[in-house]
Design a protein around this motif. Structure first.
Motif, PDB file in Angstrom:
ATOM      1  N   GLU A 380       0.830  -1.205   0.000  1.00  9.34           N
ATOM      2  CA  GLU A 380       0.000   0.000   0.000  1.00  9.34           C
ATOM      3  C   GLU A 380       0.864   1.255   0.000  1.00  9.34           C
ATOM      4  N   GLU A 381       1.948   1.234   0.773  1.00  5.59           N
ATOM      5  CA  GLU A 381       2.845   2.397   0.818  1.00  5.59           C
ATOM      6  C   GLU A 381       3.523   2.615  -0.529  1.00  5.59           C
ATOM      7  N   GLN A 382       3.900   1.521  -1.195  1.00  4.45           N
ATOM      8  CA  GLN A 382       4.536   1.638  -2.503  1.00  4.45           C
ATOM      9  C   GLN A 382       3.552   2.176  -3.538  1.00  4.45           C
ATOM     10  N   GLU A 383       2.292   1.715  -3.457  1.00  5.80           N
ATOM     11  CA  GLU A 383       1.263   2.216  -4.376  1.00  5.80           C
ATOM     12  C   GLU A 383       1.034   3.715  -4.173  1.00  5.80           C
ATOM     13  N   GLU A 384       0.999   4.148  -2.915  1.00  5.79           N
ATOM     14  CA  GLU A 384       0.814   5.574  -2.614  1.00  5.79           C
ATOM     15  C   GLU A 384       1.986   6.395  -3.144  1.00  5.79           C
ATOM     16  N   LYS A 385       3.189   5.885  -2.973  1.00  4.28           N
ATOM     17  CA  LYS A 385       4.383   6.583  -3.458  1.00  4.28           C
ATOM     18  C   LYS A 385       4.352   6.694  -4.984  1.00  4.28           C
ATOM     19  N   THR A 386       3.955   5.607  -5.648  1.00  4.58           N
ATOM     20  CA  THR A 386       3.875   5.603  -7.115  1.00  4.58           C
ATOM     21  C   THR A 386       2.844   6.611  -7.604  1.00  4.58           C
ATOM     22  N   ARG A 387       1.687   6.671  -6.932  1.00  6.01           N
ATOM     23  CA  ARG A 387       0.652   7.631  -7.314  1.00  6.01           C
ATOM     24  C   ARG A 387       1.147   9.058  -7.179  1.00  6.01           C
ATOM     25  N   GLN A 388       1.826   9.367  -6.065  1.00  3.64           N
ATOM     26  CA  GLN A 388       2.333  10.721  -5.857  1.00  3.64           C
ATOM     27  C   GLN A 388       3.356  11.099  -6.919  1.00  3.64           C
ATOM     28  N   GLU A 389       4.245  10.160  -7.278  1.00  2.00           N
ATOM     29  CA  GLU A 389       5.259  10.435  -8.299  1.00  2.00           C
ATOM     30  C   GLU A 389       4.613  10.668  -9.661  1.00  2.00           C
ATOM     31  N   LYS A 390       3.590   9.847  -9.966  1.00  2.00           N
ATOM     32  CA  LYS A 390       2.905   9.984 -11.247  1.00  2.00           C
ATOM     33  C   LYS A 390       2.187  11.328 -11.335  1.00  2.00           C
ATOM     34  N   ARG A 391       1.533  11.735 -10.256  1.00  2.43           N
ATOM     35  CA  ARG A 391       0.843  13.029 -10.246  1.00  2.43           C
ATOM     36  C   ARG A 391       1.824  14.174 -10.434  1.00  2.43           C
ATOM     37  N   GLU A 392       2.987  14.079  -9.792  1.00  7.40           N
ATOM     38  CA  GLU A 392       3.988  15.134  -9.907  1.00  7.40           C
ATOM     39  C   GLU A 392       4.530  15.211 -11.331  1.00  7.40           C
ATOM     40  N   ARG A 393       4.730  14.058 -11.982  1.00 12.64           N
ATOM     41  CA  ARG A 393       5.206  14.059 -13.374  1.00 12.64           C
ATOM     42  C   ARG A 393       4.165  14.699 -14.292  1.00 12.64           C
ATOM     43  N   LYS A 394       2.888  14.411 -14.041  1.00 14.60           N
ATOM     44  CA  LYS A 394       1.834  15.007 -14.872  1.00 14.60           C
ATOM     45  C   LYS A 394       1.779  16.515 -14.680  1.00 14.60           C
ATOM     46  N   ARG A 395       1.955  16.955 -13.428  1.00 14.63           N
ATOM     47  CA  ARG A 395       1.957  18.398 -13.183  1.00 14.63           C
ATOM     48  C   ARG A 395       3.102  19.086 -13.921  1.00 14.63           C
ATOM     49  N   ARG A 396       4.305  18.475 -13.833  1.00  7.53           N
ATOM     50  CA  ARG A 396       5.471  19.050 -14.514  1.00  7.53           C
ATOM     51  C   ARG A 396       5.258  19.074 -16.017  1.00  7.53           C
ATOM     52  N   GLY A 397       4.603  18.022 -16.539  1.00  5.66           N
ATOM     53  CA  GLY A 397       4.336  17.945 -17.977  1.00  5.66           C
ATOM     54  C   GLY A 397       3.399  19.051 -18.427  1.00  5.66           C
ATOM     55  N   ARG A 398       2.387  19.357 -17.604  1.00  3.70           N
ATOM     56  CA  ARG A 398       1.450  20.425 -17.959  1.00  3.70           C
ATOM     57  C   ARG A 398       2.131  21.788 -17.959  1.00  3.70           C
ATOM     58  N   ARG A 399       2.989  21.982 -16.931  1.00  4.02           N
ATOM     59  CA  ARG A 399       3.665  23.292 -16.842  1.00  4.02           C
ATOM     60  C   ARG A 399       4.609  23.485 -18.021  1.00  4.02           C
ATOM     61  N   ALA A 400       5.226  22.363 -18.459  1.00  6.54           N
ATOM     62  CA  ALA A 400       6.151  22.459 -19.581  1.00  6.54           C
ATOM     63  C   ALA A 400       5.403  22.777 -20.880  1.00  6.54           C
TER      64      ALA A 400
END
Length: 400
Positions: A380-400
């Motif tokens: 569960e902790e690994q899934e939460e970490k993966t979700r947070q990383e994926k969300r951050e990558r999407k945010r960076r992609g939008r800003r770019a």
């Protein structure tokens, strides 16, 4: 907009063992399966003095000891599937509220539900008692107040706060351009988020958030119509598809189970889109295409929308985060209220206060994570970490 219902049972959650109304996604022409409106010529108090009025079973803790005879009908102000809504007056003041001692007349809205229009399967009655239960348990400036539930031989009655402004759909349609400016829309959206946040903190999900169910008052907006609402626990997944296809989250119609809080977030985003652009983000010529667009989070971006998004990237970013098809990746209400777009109309708040609020929010979430550490598995902790990383990558992609 398609609003069809079926009595097929899809969930057994909490204490509920009966089926409840569902949104059945008809993949044909829009409007198929809509309820045919029946004539309702019954007067609200036509049998006054004949009825033995008693409190409805699920509302024994009603906040006002009253009878139907305490209210005088003024006019009909609305019509629904099972009956009508009336403006009524009474000499009794609203319980627990301040009022002018010289005031002799008080106004309320009474929702009169005809028993003979309710099905024999108890599905409709359960929907009504859920509405009563949800309204009884909440008091919030952006939620319509509930005062009493009454029953006669022919009707159920919900006595509620009267709000004079009409619904949000009518409010927008009365504007010349059939939409409102962002600086007007954002405060309305913010109040809607506060109402939903309060409901979720009290373990209630609404599941039918749309402009028709939002009432405009002199002081802001009030969320109403809790017919599809229900209580939940942190472990609950809901399976009943309900609400309106134009506003419903994609996970609601898959049949695989969904979290009501994330579904309410999606619907609130559709409301914001409607306010600003005067249209619905996923509507198409047929329901099949609408469902396809929902599944991909592919919302409409005509030229004037694209132009606005370029000028207001923060609002564009907020829409992208709300219309995230994966509910686990979708932005939460707490995060929305810390998003700069949610304070578009208040530059000082967005520029100076939000950074501090975000830091406080991060500290609070960190404390919550620490408290849950012993309760979560490594997976569960690994899934939460993966979700947070994926969300951050999407945010960076939008800003770019």
């Amino acid at each position: 907009e398609t609003e069809t219902e079926t009595e097929k049972e899809k969930e057994t959650d909490g204490d509920d063992t009966e089926s409840e109304p569902e949104l059945e996604v008809e993949l044909g022409d829009k409007g198929k399966g809509k309820e045919k409106e029946e004539n309702d010529d019954d007067e609200l108090f036509s049998q006054r003095g004949v009825w033995g009025v008693e409190l409805i079973k699920k509302a024994k803790q009603t906040k006002q000891n009253c009878m139907v005879e305490d209210y005088e009908e003024e006019t009909k102000i609305g019509k629904g599937k099972f009956g009508s809504v009336y403006l009524v007056s009474s000499s009794k003041p609203p319980p627990g509220e301040d009022h002018d001692p010289n005031e002799k007349q008080f106004f309320y809205a009474i929702k009169a539900v005809q028993k003979n229009r309710m099905s024999d399967t108890k599905t409709d009655k359960k929907q009504l008692t859920r509405e009563v239960g949800s309204l009884m348990s909440v008091v919030h400036p952006n939620i319509v107040r509930f005062y009493a539930a009454l029953e006669s031989t022919t009707h159920y009655y919900l006595v509620m706060e009267y709000v004079s402004g009409g619904n949000l759909l009518r409010f927008v349609m009365n504007h010349p351009e059939k939409r409102i400016a962002p600086y007007e829309a954002i405060p309305i959206f913010r109040q809607l988020c506060w109402a939903l946040q309060f409901l979720h903190q009290n373990f209630i999900v609404h599941r039918d958030v749309k402009p028709d169910n939002i009432i405009v008052s002199p002081t802001g907006i009030k969320l109403a119509d809790f017919g599809f609402s229900r209580t939940f626990t942190q472990k609950d997944l809901l399976y009943t598809a309900c609400g309106s296809l134009s506003y419903v989250a994609p996970e609601v119609i898959t049949g695989e189970g969904y979290r009501g809080e994330a579904a309410d977030v999606w619907s609130s985003g559709v409301c914001l889109f409607f306010l600003i652009f005067g249209g619905l983000p996923f509507d198409s010529d047929n329901d099949r295409e609408t469902v396809r667009r929902l599944a991909k989070g592919d919302y409409h971006k005509p030229d004037f929308v694209r132009e606005f998004m370029m000028q207001s990237p923060k609002i564009c970013d907020l829409f992208d985060e709300i219309f995230e098809p994966d509910p686990k990746m979708r932005i939460t209400l707490d995060e929305i209220l810390l998003h700069e777009a949610c304070w578009y109309d208040r530059a000082t708040v967005a520029s100076y206060l939000l950074p501090f609020a975000r830091k406080l929010g991060e500290k609070k979430r960190e404390r919550g994570r620490e408290e849950r550490e012993g309760k979560r598995t490594e997976k569960e902790e690994q899934e939460e970490k993966t979700r947070q990383e994926k969300r951050e990558r999407k945010r960076r992609g939008r800003r770019a």
